[in-house]
Design a protein around this motif. Sequence first.
Motif, PDB file in Angstrom:
ATOM      1  N   PRO A  72      14.380 -11.104  55.053  1.00 30.36           N
ATOM      2  CA  PRO A  72      14.091 -11.698  56.366  1.00 30.36           C
ATOM      3  C   PRO A  72      14.218 -10.707  57.520  1.00 30.36           C
ATOM      4  CG  PRO A  72      15.519 -13.138  55.082  1.00 30.36           C
ATOM      5  CD  PRO A  72      15.458 -11.828  54.357  1.00 30.36           C
ATOM      6  N   LEU A  73      14.957  -9.615  57.312  1.00 31.03           N
ATOM      7  CA  LEU A  73      15.187  -8.642  58.387  1.00 31.03           C
ATOM      8  C   LEU A  73      14.114  -7.558  58.420  1.00 31.03           C
ATOM      9  CD1 LEU A  73      19.054  -8.168  58.000  1.00 31.03           C
ATOM     10  CD2 LEU A  73      17.849  -9.621  59.639  1.00 31.03           C
ATOM     11  N   VAL A  74      13.774  -7.001  57.240  1.00 33.84           N
ATOM     12  CA  VAL A  74      12.842  -5.867  57.218  1.00 33.84           C
ATOM     13  C   VAL A  74      11.723  -6.041  56.202  1.00 33.84           C
ATOM     14  CG1 VAL A  74      14.531  -4.197  58.076  1.00 33.84           C
ATOM     15  CG2 VAL A  74      14.354  -4.607  55.614  1.00 33.84           C
ATOM     16  N   GLY A  75      11.692  -7.169  55.513  1.00 28.31           N
ATOM     17  CA  GLY A  75      10.635  -7.402  54.542  1.00 28.31           C
ATOM     18  C   GLY A  75      10.893  -6.678  53.223  1.00 28.31           C
ATOM     19  N   ALA A  76      10.078  -6.997  52.228  1.00 25.79           N
ATOM     20  CA  ALA A  76      10.230  -6.390  50.905  1.00 25.79           C
ATOM     21  C   ALA A  76       9.913  -4.903  50.941  1.00 25.79           C
ATOM     22  CB  ALA A  76       9.329  -7.102  49.899  1.00 25.79           C
ATOM     23  N   ALA A  77       8.857  -4.521  51.672  1.00 19.45           N
ATOM     24  CA  ALA A  77       8.479  -3.102  51.737  1.00 19.45           C
ATOM     25  C   ALA A  77       9.539  -2.292  52.463  1.00 19.45           C
ATOM     26  CB  ALA A  77       7.126  -2.957  52.438  1.00 19.45           C
ATOM     27  N   GLY A  78      10.104  -2.842  53.536  1.00 22.05           N
ATOM     28  CA  GLY A  78      11.166  -2.141  54.249  1.00 22.05           C
ATOM     29  C   GLY A  78      12.410  -1.972  53.392  1.00 22.05           C
ATOM     30  N   THR A  79      12.767  -3.012  52.637  1.00 26.76           N
ATOM     31  CA  THR A  79      13.927  -2.931  51.745  1.00 26.76           C
ATOM     32  C   THR A  79      13.689  -1.898  50.648  1.00 26.76           C
ATOM     33  OG1 THR A  79      14.373  -5.275  52.164  1.00 26.76           O
ATOM     34  CG2 THR A  79      15.493  -4.263  50.293  1.00 26.76           C
ATOM     35  N   THR A  80      12.467  -1.842  50.126  1.00 24.12           N
ATOM     36  CA  THR A  80      12.134  -0.829  49.123  1.00 24.12           C
ATOM     37  C   THR A  80      12.282   0.573  49.712  1.00 24.12           C
ATOM     38  OG1 THR A  80      10.495  -2.365  48.219  1.00 24.12           O
ATOM     39  CG2 THR A  80      10.427  -0.103  47.422  1.00 24.12           C
ATOM     40  N   ALA A  81      11.857   0.740  50.957  1.00 19.99           N
ATOM     41  CA  ALA A  81      12.000   2.041  51.617  1.00 19.99           C
ATOM     42  C   ALA A  81      13.457   2.443  51.716  1.00 19.99           C
ATOM     43  CB  ALA A  81      11.362   1.995  52.996  1.00 19.99           C
ATOM     44  N   TYR A  82      14.315   1.487  52.023  1.00 22.76           N
ATOM     45  CA  TYR A  82      15.755   1.776  52.062  1.00 22.76           C
ATOM     46  C   TYR A  82      16.247   2.225  50.685  1.00 22.76           C
ATOM     47  CZ  TYR A  82      16.702  -0.363  56.656  1.00 22.76           C
ATOM     48  OH  TYR A  82      16.761  -0.658  57.986  1.00 22.76           O
ATOM     49  N   ARG A  83      15.924   1.426  49.666  1.00 25.08           N
ATOM     50  CA  ARG A  83      16.440   1.731  48.329  1.00 25.08           C
ATOM     51  C   ARG A  83      15.971   3.107  47.854  1.00 25.08           C
ATOM     52  NH1 ARG A  83      15.448  -1.310  42.463  1.00 25.08           N
ATOM     53  NH2 ARG A  83      16.593   0.258  41.278  1.00 25.08           N
ATOM     54  N   VAL A  84      14.682   3.343  47.955  1.00 25.15           N
ATOM     55  CA  VAL A  84      14.130   4.595  47.447  1.00 25.15           C
ATOM     56  C   VAL A  84      14.518   5.771  48.341  1.00 25.15           C
ATOM     57  CG1 VAL A  84      11.986   5.811  46.921  1.00 25.15           C
ATOM     58  CG2 VAL A  84      12.225   3.402  46.308  1.00 25.15           C
ATOM     59  N   GLY A  85      14.460   5.573  49.657  1.00 20.98           N
ATOM     60  CA  GLY A  85      14.763   6.662  50.589  1.00 20.98           C
ATOM     61  C   GLY A  85      16.207   7.126  50.509  1.00 20.98           C
ATOM     62  N   PHE A  86      17.132   6.190  50.594  1.00 24.15           N
ATOM     63  CA  PHE A  86      18.546   6.565  50.519  1.00 24.15           C
ATOM     64  C   PHE A  86      18.905   7.096  49.126  1.00 24.15           C
ATOM     65  CE2 PHE A  86      19.344   3.667  54.256  1.00 24.15           C
ATOM     66  CZ  PHE A  86      19.793   4.672  55.100  1.00 24.15           C
ATOM     67  N   SER A  87      18.307   6.516  48.082  1.00 22.44           N
ATOM     68  CA  SER A  87      18.567   7.011  46.722  1.00 22.44           C
ATOM     69  C   SER A  87      18.109   8.460  46.592  1.00 22.44           C
ATOM     70  CB  SER A  87      17.841   6.138  45.692  1.00 22.44           C
ATOM     71  OG  SER A  87      18.319   4.820  45.715  1.00 22.44           O
ATOM     72  N   ALA A  88      16.953   8.785  47.188  1.00 25.85           N
ATOM     73  CA  ALA A  88      16.451  10.163  47.138  1.00 25.85           C
ATOM     74  C   ALA A  88      17.428  11.114  47.824  1.00 25.85           C
ATOM     75  CB  ALA A  88      15.077  10.239  47.801  1.00 25.85           C
ATOM     76  N   LEU A  89      17.936  10.711  48.993  1.00 22.42           N
ATOM     77  CA  LEU A  89      18.895  11.565  49.706  1.00 22.42           C
ATOM     78  C   LEU A  89      20.154  11.786  48.883  1.00 22.42           C
ATOM     79  CD1 LEU A  89      18.593  10.163  53.344  1.00 22.42           C
ATOM     80  CD2 LEU A  89      17.768  12.367  52.491  1.00 22.42           C
ATOM     81  N   ILE A  90      20.661  10.720  48.274  1.00 22.37           N
ATOM     82  CA  ILE A  90      21.876  10.838  47.460  1.00 22.37           C
ATOM     83  C   ILE A  90      21.642  11.761  46.267  1.00 22.37           C
ATOM     84  CG2 ILE A  90      23.458   9.573  45.957  1.00 22.37           C
ATOM     85  CD1 ILE A  90      23.032   7.140  47.832  1.00 22.37           C
ATOM     86  N   LEU A  91      20.516  11.566  45.579  1.00 21.45           N
ATOM     87  CA  LEU A  91      20.222  12.386  44.404  1.00 21.45           C
ATOM     88  C   LEU A  91      19.985  13.846  44.776  1.00 21.45           C
ATOM     89  CD1 LEU A  91      17.897   9.894  42.500  1.00 21.45           C
ATOM     90  CD2 LEU A  91      20.150  10.682  41.742  1.00 21.45           C
ATOM     91  N   LEU A  92      19.341  14.083  45.908  1.00 24.76           N
ATOM     92  CA  LEU A  92      19.120  15.461  46.355  1.00 24.76           C
ATOM     93  C   LEU A  92      20.453  16.154  46.638  1.00 24.76           C
ATOM     94  CD1 LEU A  92      16.040  15.078  48.727  1.00 24.76           C
ATOM     95  CD2 LEU A  92      16.100  16.263  46.533  1.00 24.76           C
ATOM     96  N   LEU A  93      21.385  15.439  47.262  1.00 25.64           N
ATOM     97  CA  LEU A  93      22.689  16.022  47.568  1.00 25.64           C
ATOM     98  C   LEU A  93      23.487  16.296  46.296  1.00 25.64           C
ATOM     99  CD1 LEU A  93      23.729  13.884  50.679  1.00 25.64           C
ATOM    100  CD2 LEU A  93      23.093  16.305  50.651  1.00 25.64           C
TER     101      LEU A  93
END
Length: 292
Positions: free
Chosen positions: A34-55
Amino acid sequence: MAAASRPHLLPYAALMGAIVVLCVGTSFAKSLFPLVGAAGTTAYRVGFSALILLLVWRPWRHPLSRADLGRIAAYGAVMGLMNLSFYMAIRTVPLGLAIAIEFMGPLAVAVASSRKLIHFVWIGLAGLGLSLLLPIDPGAKPLDPIGVGFACAAAVMWALYIILGKRTGHLHAGRSVALGMTTAALIVAPIGIASAGASLFHPKVLLLGLVVAVLSSAIPYSLEMIALRGIPKRSFGVVLSIEPAVGALAGLVILGEHLAASQWMAIGAIVAASVGAILTTPANAMAEEIAP
């Protein structure tokens, strides 16, 4: 005797923990729609996961050939589309049912890798499970066809993810996943930004998005790495096959998603088909059949 069994049970406990945390994290992610939609939530999951894995893996320290970069780019693109399709599916389809439909992807790969007569039994059982999701039970709420379509797309992407992932099998697993997830983020993040707009960058919602990434990717991935060190790949796949049932329970407890008896039977049939396919597939063909 009890103390001696603990090291043997630890990998299985880690895998069960990974499944539970992943399903809880996905249920929590759905509450962000309801806050950012399914696509926005996917961006959070994938984006933050990428940052964590890169670090964690710092893959830039190990240069790759152009051919390997191409393989990882294809692998990452499918990873991103798989996550996006699945999150688009659970907008309107109960979590456990979406996971069950998505499991048809790795099930198809497992069956295709070893053509045995018994595998037609598992295909039939899985088909029975899918047929139980049709609106034939008056007590079941009809499933949204668009949501089911996205779940089917996620199944296709999961199958391609397995196939393309095998082509990167000669590379370091952690670094490959880090680069693949980064590619996924480059594809999914613009879609999420275009869909959610400025609300995607609200500090409070950003923090919730980080929690989604940690629960849905960072913790499950870490626990699965522990599990893989002590569990044969065949057993790993069998245990992982219960994920649709765990997802259905998480959806019931956290999201209040009540399923009809026929829908629980559908999940049971697909789980049984997945377990059967794994147990009747040669071990040397099982390397990455159900690797999330």
